[in-house]
Design an enzyme around this catalytic site. Structure first.
Site, PDB file in Angstrom:
ATOM      1  N   LYS A 112       7.218   4.778 -34.714  1.00 54.31           N
ATOM      2  CA  LYS A 112       5.798   4.556 -35.016  1.00 54.31           C
ATOM      3  C   LYS A 112       5.092   3.813 -33.887  1.00 54.31           C
ATOM      4  O   LYS A 112       3.964   4.145 -33.543  1.00 54.31           O
ATOM      5  CB  LYS A 112       5.633   3.785 -36.332  1.00 54.31           C
ATOM      6  CG  LYS A 112       5.896   4.660 -37.539  1.00 54.31           C
ATOM      7  CD  LYS A 112       5.437   3.993 -38.824  1.00 54.31           C
ATOM      8  CE  LYS A 112       5.777   4.890 -40.009  1.00 54.31           C
ATOM      9  NZ  LYS A 112       5.462   4.294 -41.291  1.00 54.31           N
ATOM     10  N   LYS A 195      10.789  15.678 -40.557  1.00 53.24           N
ATOM     11  CA  LYS A 195      10.529  15.174 -41.910  1.00 53.24           C
ATOM     12  C   LYS A 195       9.100  15.479 -42.335  1.00 53.24           C
ATOM     13  O   LYS A 195       8.171  15.338 -41.534  1.00 53.24           O
ATOM     14  CB  LYS A 195      10.741  13.653 -41.865  1.00 53.24           C
ATOM     15  CG  LYS A 195      10.569  12.926 -43.150  1.00 53.24           C
ATOM     16  CD  LYS A 195      10.714  11.420 -42.950  1.00 53.24           C
ATOM     17  CE  LYS A 195       9.373  10.759 -42.653  1.00 53.24           C
ATOM     18  NZ  LYS A 195       9.280   9.341 -43.065  1.00 53.24           N
ATOM     19  N   LYS A 198       3.240  11.977 -43.884  1.00 46.36           N
ATOM     20  CA  LYS A 198       1.775  11.933 -43.932  1.00 46.36           C
ATOM     21  C   LYS A 198       1.180  11.745 -42.543  1.00 46.36           C
ATOM     22  O   LYS A 198       0.025  12.065 -42.325  1.00 46.36           O
ATOM     23  CB  LYS A 198       1.296  10.832 -44.881  1.00 46.36           C
ATOM     24  CG  LYS A 198       1.714   9.433 -44.486  1.00 46.36           C
ATOM     25  CD  LYS A 198       1.143   8.416 -45.443  1.00 46.36           C
ATOM     26  CE  LYS A 198       1.563   7.001 -45.098  1.00 46.36           C
ATOM     27  NZ  LYS A 198       2.962   6.695 -45.391  1.00 46.36           N
TER      28      LYS A 198
HETATM   29  N1  AQP Z   1      10.117  13.874 -46.150  1.00 43.53           N
HETATM   30  C1  AQP Z   1      10.695  13.054 -47.002  1.00 43.53           C
HETATM   31  N2  AQP Z   1      11.808  13.437 -47.662  1.00 43.53           N
HETATM   32  C2  AQP Z   1      12.419  12.616 -48.548  1.00 43.53           C
HETATM   33  N3  AQP Z   1      11.949  11.372 -48.833  1.00 43.53           N
HETATM   34  C3  AQP Z   1      10.845  10.948 -48.201  1.00 43.53           C
HETATM   35  N4  AQP Z   1      10.132   9.798 -48.266  1.00 43.53           N
HETATM   36  C4  AQP Z   1       9.082   9.882 -47.416  1.00 43.53           C
HETATM   37  N5  AQP Z   1       9.083  11.058 -46.794  1.00 43.53           N
HETATM   38  C5  AQP Z   1      10.154  11.757 -47.256  1.00 43.53           C
HETATM   39  C6  AQP Z   1      10.464   8.675 -49.146  1.00 43.53           C
HETATM   40  O1  AQP Z   1       9.318   8.348 -49.905  1.00 43.53           O
HETATM   41  C7  AQP Z   1       9.376   6.961 -50.257  1.00 43.53           C
HETATM   42  C8  AQP Z   1       8.030   6.313 -50.074  1.00 43.53           C
HETATM   43  O2  AQP Z   1       7.696   6.359 -48.738  1.00 43.53           O
HETATM   44  P1  AQP Z   1       6.641   5.387 -48.093  1.00 43.53           P
HETATM   45  O3  AQP Z   1       5.615   5.013 -49.054  1.00 43.53           O
HETATM   46  O4  AQP Z   1       7.339   4.315 -47.348  1.00 43.53           O
HETATM   47  O5  AQP Z   1       6.010   6.364 -47.128  1.00 43.53           O
HETATM   48  P2  AQP Z   1       6.577   6.751 -45.771  1.00 43.53           P
HETATM   49  O6  AQP Z   1       8.034   6.728 -45.645  1.00 43.53           O
HETATM   50  O7  AQP Z   1       5.821   5.905 -44.841  1.00 43.53           O
HETATM   51  O8  AQP Z   1       6.076   8.219 -45.888  1.00 43.53           O
HETATM   52  P3  AQP Z   1       5.765   9.078 -44.694  1.00 43.53           P
HETATM   53  O9  AQP Z   1       4.940  10.214 -45.117  1.00 43.53           O
HETATM   54  O10 AQP Z   1       7.032   9.360 -43.988  1.00 43.53           O
HETATM   55  O11 AQP Z   1       4.836   8.122 -43.866  1.00 43.53           O
HETATM   56  P4  AQP Z   1       4.844   7.864 -42.333  1.00 43.53           P
HETATM   57  O12 AQP Z   1       4.458   9.188 -41.756  1.00 43.53           O
HETATM   58  O13 AQP Z   1       3.787   6.810 -42.186  1.00 43.53           O
HETATM   59  O14 AQP Z   1       6.212   7.419 -41.976  1.00 43.53           O
HETATM   60  C9  AQP Z   1      10.469   6.349 -49.385  1.00 43.53           C
HETATM   61  O15 AQP Z   1      11.595   6.092 -50.194  1.00 43.53           O
HETATM   62  C10 AQP Z   1      10.784   7.421 -48.373  1.00 43.53           C
HETATM   63  O16 AQP Z   1      12.131   7.405 -47.987  1.00 43.53           O
END
Ligand code: AQP
Length: 332
Positions: A112, A195, A198
């Site tokens: 990130k 993956k 978002k």
């Molecule tokens: N692609 C994925 N497959 C399986 N699990 C996933 N999680 C996120 N993406 C996947 C799981 O969702 C939970 C909540 O995640 P978060 O609120 O921490 O969001 P995040 O991980 O920041 O989601 P993103 O979309 O991946 O955001 P960015 O792009 O900002 O990193 C967690 O348990 C996560 O493992």
């Protein structure tokens, strides 16, 4: 009953399919077997800039989606992270036990911060995993349902729990990541080796649960596959089709082998059309339930208030013990 703890960010408004299949589905399952604590992690959300009004609104949207997905406030504790000040308080103590190099090795931070550039990366983003350590340890959680991308942070939690317990005496329960192999990583529909996320550069491969169902159906129909025609699970050589099979299988409760059989001799188009239909069938009532909770913010806020009260009772006790072990003079 063993304890479970997990959190989800309110940042994007809608959860995406990866969040749901990788994490939220497991939250729902574990409330049956565990003393489960789930939170909307607004403190984590501000590690990147947020519009205050949107953050407040999206916190309710996240809570509404968790309820719509099947969390039952009578069977689990649902709350907002900032309503329980102990998270930030224990995080400070854990920050002081974390090596700078150790935190620098967190791959999510590396990815990130590389995307954002050093000047725009906050110290909050750097210590985000340590706040997560505090989140988990405060509830003496045994089990942490998350997607694969969070495994390293749960490992860090284990290291720090052990370090604290060794240095100051037995205080924290040793947690384990609860990662369901099949859905541990849901992939982007346009780039099926990355993956679903978002913050991907394009939203074409991202299924947001609150989007118009026909938008999601269209995204499924235009998912990237391969030039072969056989519908077979092979993550290595056929990542696009394998991802669609995983999604289809989990949403409908049909085994992957059964799906392979069902689509033998049929083209990718048939699979995509049926999956698009299954997706519409699943998201339509989910969106309606989410909207019902959002239409009644007083009830929603009272669920969250009760949750925060239950959470604080547990978190307060753990924090008091940790403060005492560290050697802080008790306030009279
Ligand atoms: N692609 C994925 N497959 C399986 N699990 C996933 N999680 C996120 N993406 C996947 C799981 O969702 C939970 C909540 O995640 P978060 O609120 O921490 O969001 P995040 O991980 O920041 O989601 P993103 O979309 O991946 O955001 P960015 O792009 O900002 O990193 C967690 O348990 C996560 O493992």
């Amino acid at each position: 009953r063993p304890r479970a703890l997990s959190g989800i960010q309110p940042t994007a408004g809608s959860f995406h399919l990866g969040n749901y299949l990788g994490a939220v589905r497991q939250y729902v399952a574990l409330q049956e077997t565990h003393d489960a604590f789930y939170m909307v992690v607004d403190l984590h959300a501000i590690t990147v800039p947020q519009d205050p009004k949107e953050l407040r609104a999206n916190t309710r949207v996240a809570a509404a989606q968790l309820l719509a997905a099947g969390l039952d406030p009578d069977r689990c504790t649902l709350f907002v992270q900032s309503h329980v000040p102990e998270h930030a308080q224990l995080a400070w103590v854990m920050n002081c036990l974390t090596g700078f190099g150790e935190a620098s090795r967190m791959t999510q931070f590396k990815d990130k911060s590389a995307k954002q550039g050093a000047d725009r990366t906050t110290v909050g983003l750097f210590t985000y995993p340590v706040l997560q350590v505090a989140d988990i340890l405060l509830y003496q959680a045994d089990s942490v349902p998350v997607g694969e991308d969070q495994r390293q942070h749960v490992e860090l939690t284990r290291d720090l729990a052990e370090r604290f317990n060794t240095r100051f005496g037995e205080t924290f329960t040793m947690p384990s990541a609860h990662i369901v192999r099949e859905t541990a990583k849901i992939y982007d529909l346009q780039d099926p080796t990355s993956k679903m996320s978002k913050s991907a550069s394009s939203t074409k491969g991202l299924i947001n649960l609150l989007d118009e169902p026909k938008v999601s159906a269209k995204k499924i129909k235009s998912a990237v596959t391969d030039t072969d025609t056989v519908i077979r699970f092979d993550a290595q050589n056929k990542p696009g089709i394998s991802n669609l099979l995983t999604i289809y299988s989990t949403l409908t409760g049909t085994g992957v082998a059964e799906l392979e059989q069902k689509y033998e001799g049929k083209g990718y188009g048939a699979l995509k059309t049926d999956l698009a239909e299954a997706m519409v069938e699943w998201v339509t009532p989910f969106r309606a339930r989410t909207q019902e909770y959002l239409d009644d913010p007083e009830t929603l806020d009272s669920v969250l208030a009760k949750g925060a009260e239950k959470a604080r009772a547990v978190a307060g006790e753990t924090l008091a013990r940790a403060y005492d072990m560290v050697g802080f003079l008790p306030a009279k």
